[in-house]
Design an enzyme around this catalytic site. Structure first.
Site, short mmCIF file in Angstrom:
data_model
loop_
_atom_site.label_atom_id
_atom_site.label_comp_id
_atom_site.label_asym_id
_atom_site.label_seq_id
_atom_site.Cartn_x
_atom_site.Cartn_y
_atom_site.Cartn_z
N LYS A 197 4.34 21.61 -8.82
CA LYS A 197 3.60 21.73 -7.56
C LYS A 197 2.16 21.26 -7.76
O LYS A 197 1.60 20.55 -6.92
CB LYS A 197 3.66 23.18 -7.05
N GLN A 248 4.54 32.38 -6.80
CA GLN A 248 5.80 31.89 -7.36
C GLN A 248 6.83 33.02 -7.48
O GLN A 248 6.56 34.06 -8.08
CB GLN A 248 5.55 31.24 -8.74
N ASP A 276 3.92 28.40 2.26
CA ASP A 276 5.27 28.47 1.68
C ASP A 276 6.24 29.19 2.64
O ASP A 276 7.43 29.31 2.35
CB ASP A 276 5.18 29.24 0.34
#
Ligand code: NAP
Length: 292
Positions: free
Chosen positions: A59, A103, A126
């Site tokens: 990322k 994450q 996200d």
């Protein structure tokens, strides 16, 4: 006389992601020129899971490719829910941070849902918050969960007709199966969600015009279940000696499906690309730039 069959369209996420990156680079340049600020994604990695570390690195690399900054926050495995929430608050309040990615998964003792909910909606690039999910479901502006949002982008790019189609999503996780089903429903599919308690998975797959594999079990969905002309989307990736397999048995699918995502190179690159695209959008919004 045999009738020649049209080859299945390969839904090449790697190629599309590369193409989108060019556009993102230009948008990042515009933001920098107009505001003097560089769009920035903060990634939070808790613990030392090597796979998670690899995803975070990928990322960060994607940010670099389009000229964005990435702020890498690493926290030890012993981090508490309270400490993680405090770090998220700090990033929520930092005007130089436009998007926040926590994450998944965090160590089991941490309340991951509570930490996701701590992320400011404007920075939830996200698409992990309940509010973001609810807004997406109600077709209000929100950043969608990146994997299903990337899949929708890939299908749209290839002009895959969705309205009125039977879609079967296998898997019902918060980040993948559930938002995927909702996005397909909003695109006027008739959606069936399957999961580990589903009776006769094969029967559901056999009537699907669109199949999405999001299970995390290598090749659980068999090629022989796929209906002729179906669109096959495989979100899974399981490394093997020959490169890897997905959640769907893809060998033989080329001669059955009308379109399919390769593994690797289909859904994966679109996930990261969506994260970066949504961060650029968040930076544009925070700078009040016209993005219409
Ligand atoms: P997850 O949270 O483990 O969820 C798996 C889902 O599959 C659950 O809903 C589970 O049902 C269902 N399931 C498990 N075994 C099943 C079976 N035998 N029959 C029917 N359903 C079954 O996984 P996830 O995070 O959604 O990930 C799913 C897959 O997508 C994985 O292969 C993962 O690696 C991949 N993925 C890819 C990306 C990407 O960027 N490409 C991103 C995220 C995930 P229950 O709810 O009943 O337990």
């Amino acid at each position: 006389m045999s009738i020649a069959q049209e080859p299945a369209t390969v839904l090449d996420g790697k190629a599309l992601a590369k193409q989108i990156e060019q556009d993102l680079r230009a948008r990042v340049d515009t933001i920098k020129a107009k505001t003097g600020r560089t769009p920035s994604l903060a990634t939070i990695l808790v613990g030392d899971d090597p796979a998670s570390a690899t995803y975070v690195r990928m990322k960060g690399n994607a940010c670099k490719r389009v000229g964005m900054d990435s702020i890498r926050v690493e926290m030890p495995s012993a981090t508490t829910t309270k400490e993680l929430m405090a770090k998220i608050d700090e990033l929520n309040n930092d005007p130089d941070v436009h998007g926040i990615l926590l994450q998944h998964p965090v160590p089991a003792h941490i309340d991951e849902r509570a930490c996701f909910e701590q992320i400011d909606l404007a920075k939830d690039v996200d698409g992990v918050t309940c509010l973001g999910f609810g807004r997406m479901a109600m077709q209000q502006s929100a950043y969608g969960s990146c994997t299903p949002q990337g899949i929708m982008h890939l299908l749209a790019h290839h002009d895959i007709e969705l309205s009125g189609k039977e879609a079967v999503v296998v898997g019902r996780s918060a980040i993948l199966g559930k938002p995927m089903a909702m996005m397909l429903l909003n695109a006027n599919c008739t959606v069936t969600m399957c999961h580990s308690k589903t009776q006769d998975l094969a029967a559901h797959i056999k009537r699907a015009d669109i199949v999405v594999g999001a299970v995390g079990v290598p090749e659980l969905i068999k090629a022989e279940w796929i209906k002729k002309g179906a669109v096959v989307v495989d979100a899974g990736f399981h490394p093997t000696d020959n490169g890897g397999v997905g959640d769907i048995e893809l060998t033989g699918v080329e001669s059955i499906a009308s379109a399919y995502t390769p593994v690797p190179g289909g859904v994966g690159p679109m996930t990261i690309n969506t994260l970066i695209r949504q961060t650029v959008e968040a930076a544009e919004k925070s700078a009040g730039l016209d993005i219409s």
